[in-house]
Enzyme design. Structure first.
Site, PDB file in Angstrom:
ATOM      1  CG  HIS A  17      -1.947  -0.997   1.323  1.00 51.65           C
ATOM      2  ND1 HIS A  17      -2.097  -1.824   2.409  1.00 51.65           N
ATOM      3  CD2 HIS A  17      -2.929  -1.354   0.449  1.00 51.65           C
ATOM      4  CE1 HIS A  17      -3.130  -2.632   2.207  1.00 51.65           C
ATOM      5  NE2 HIS A  17      -3.643  -2.384   1.036  1.00 51.65           N
ATOM      6  CE  LYS A  41     -12.347  -7.377   1.454  1.00 45.82           C
ATOM      7  NZ  LYS A  41     -11.189  -6.558   1.047  1.00 45.82           N
ATOM      8  NE  ARG A  95      -2.831  -7.017  -4.615  1.00 49.40           N
ATOM      9  CZ  ARG A  95      -3.555  -7.086  -3.508  1.00 49.40           C
ATOM     10  NH1 ARG A  95      -2.968  -7.373  -2.373  1.00 49.40           N
ATOM     11  NH2 ARG A  95      -4.838  -6.883  -3.521  1.00 49.40           N
ATOM     12  CB  SER A 133      -4.136  -6.748   4.134  1.00 50.13           C
ATOM     13  OG  SER A 133      -3.694  -5.481   3.755  1.00 50.13           O
TER      14      SER A 133
END
Ligand code: ADP
Length: 163
Positions: A17, A41, A95, A133
């Site tokens: 990040h 989440k 990504r 993460s």
């Protein structure tokens, strides 16, 4: 004055990040980091904890780049959040192939709702590209070394969560 919005969950903020934030800072005058509340989440860190960690990490980045960085929690539609904060551009990290399908759909649908807001994709440096993460939390939970993925301050916060 160009304002950009970089949205995400940041649970927690990683070196991936931070890499994207540094790059985004070279493109805009003001960068709003949109922290998705994301109750669904089930984030490990509370909104307050995530915001505090991002603010701590961004203080130095803002100084280095001269870009104003503001942390802004949001729960509404991304496109509405972009309008609320006066952003003309949404910045996203990309990504490998995993992110592509989702991002492709998001851009298409966001564009249908508001064609005036452009989405720009940035790639992190090679050694930061694989960081996620979710995996950082998993490694920390199992007692692995996450030094290459987060700053020492975030590492300490993860250690606290997992005892
Ligand atoms: P994660 O997917 O790791 O839970 P977020 O939802 O917080 O992360 O992601 C916010 C944004 O940051 C997304 O655009 C995501 O693709 C990007 N991002 C996260 N990690 C990286 C990385 N290592 N390299 C490039 N972009 C990244």
């Amino acid at each position: 004055m160009r304002t950009g919005l970089y949205p995400g969950t940041f649970d927690p903020i990683t070196l991936g990040h931070a890499d994207i934030i540094r790059r985004a800072c070279s493109l805009v005058d003001k960068l709003v980091i949109g922290v998705a509340i994301n109750r669904d989440k089930g984030p490990l860190f509370s909104l307050e904890e995530r915001v505090a960690m991002i603010e701590a990490e961004c203080a130095a980045l803002s100084k280095q780049t001269g870009c104003e960085i503001v942390v802004h929690p949001f729960e509404n539609l991304l496109i509405h959040c972009a309008r609320d904060v006066g952003a003309s551009v949404i910045l996203r990290g990309l990504r490998a192939v995993a992110d592509f399908e989702y991002e492709y759909q998001m851009v298409g649908m966001n564009r249908a709702m508001d064609d005036s807001i452009e989405t720009v994709f940035l790639m992190a440096e090679a050694q930061h590209q694989a960081i996620a993460s979710k995996l950082v939390k998993e490694i920390a939970r199992l007692g692995g070394d996450i030094s290459g993925f987060v700053t020492p301050a975030v590492k300490a916060q993860l250690a606290e969560k997992f005892g």
